[in-house]
Design a protein around this motif. Structure first.
Motif, short mmCIF file in Angstrom:
data_model
loop_
_atom_site.label_atom_id
_atom_site.label_comp_id
_atom_site.label_asym_id
_atom_site.label_seq_id
_atom_site.Cartn_x
_atom_site.Cartn_y
_atom_site.Cartn_z
N VAL A 26 -17.23 -10.48 -11.90
CA VAL A 26 -18.30 -10.35 -10.91
C VAL A 26 -17.94 -11.24 -9.74
CG1 VAL A 26 -20.74 -10.68 -10.40
CG2 VAL A 26 -20.04 -9.81 -12.65
N ILE A 27 -17.82 -10.62 -8.58
CA ILE A 27 -17.51 -11.33 -7.34
C ILE A 27 -18.59 -10.95 -6.34
CG2 ILE A 27 -15.84 -11.65 -5.48
CD1 ILE A 27 -13.64 -10.93 -7.50
N GLY A 28 -19.35 -11.93 -5.94
CA GLY A 28 -20.45 -11.65 -5.02
C GLY A 28 -21.52 -10.83 -5.69
N SER A 29 -21.83 -9.70 -5.10
CA SER A 29 -22.93 -8.88 -5.61
C SER A 29 -22.46 -7.64 -6.37
CB SER A 29 -23.82 -8.44 -4.44
OG SER A 29 -23.07 -7.65 -3.53
N ALA A 30 -21.19 -7.64 -6.82
CA ALA A 30 -20.69 -6.49 -7.57
C ALA A 30 -19.54 -6.90 -8.49
CB ALA A 30 -20.20 -5.40 -6.62
N SER A 31 -19.38 -6.14 -9.53
CA SER A 31 -18.24 -6.34 -10.42
C SER A 31 -17.00 -5.76 -9.75
CB SER A 31 -18.50 -5.64 -11.75
OG SER A 31 -17.41 -5.84 -12.62
N THR A 32 -15.86 -6.35 -10.06
CA THR A 32 -14.59 -5.92 -9.49
C THR A 32 -13.57 -5.76 -10.62
OG1 THR A 32 -15.06 -7.16 -7.49
CG2 THR A 32 -12.78 -6.55 -7.85
N VAL A 33 -12.72 -4.76 -10.51
CA VAL A 33 -11.63 -4.60 -11.46
C VAL A 33 -10.52 -5.54 -11.00
CG1 VAL A 33 -9.94 -3.02 -12.45
CG2 VAL A 33 -12.26 -2.22 -11.96
N ILE A 34 -10.20 -6.54 -11.83
CA ILE A 34 -9.17 -7.51 -11.45
C ILE A 34 -7.80 -7.12 -12.01
CG2 ILE A 34 -10.74 -9.43 -11.08
CD1 ILE A 34 -9.94 -10.45 -13.89
#
Length: 60
Positions: A26-34
């Motif tokens: 979770v980065i900021g206000s959304a999940s991200t595929v890392i």
């Protein structure tokens, strides 16, 4: 297996990051595929199936 997150739908609940922390963050206000998963990871499918707003898509 290719994973994407629709940031416009995501509510950043963090369930996916908890289920598969090597794939989601979770980065900021959304999940991200890392990182894309290697092979078929059932935890990634569980994260997609458990997403309360259906923001995660898994292909393959």
């Amino acid at each position: 297996m290719t994973v994407t997150v629709d940031a416009g739908r995501c509510i950043a609940c963090g369930m996916c990051a908890y289920a598969a922390p090597e794939v989601f963050r979770v980065i900021g206000s959304a999940s991200t595929v890392i990182a894309q998963p290697e092979g078929r990871d059932p935890r990634v499918r569980d994260a997609a199936n458990g997403c309360p707003v259906n923001a995660i898509r898994v292909k393959g």
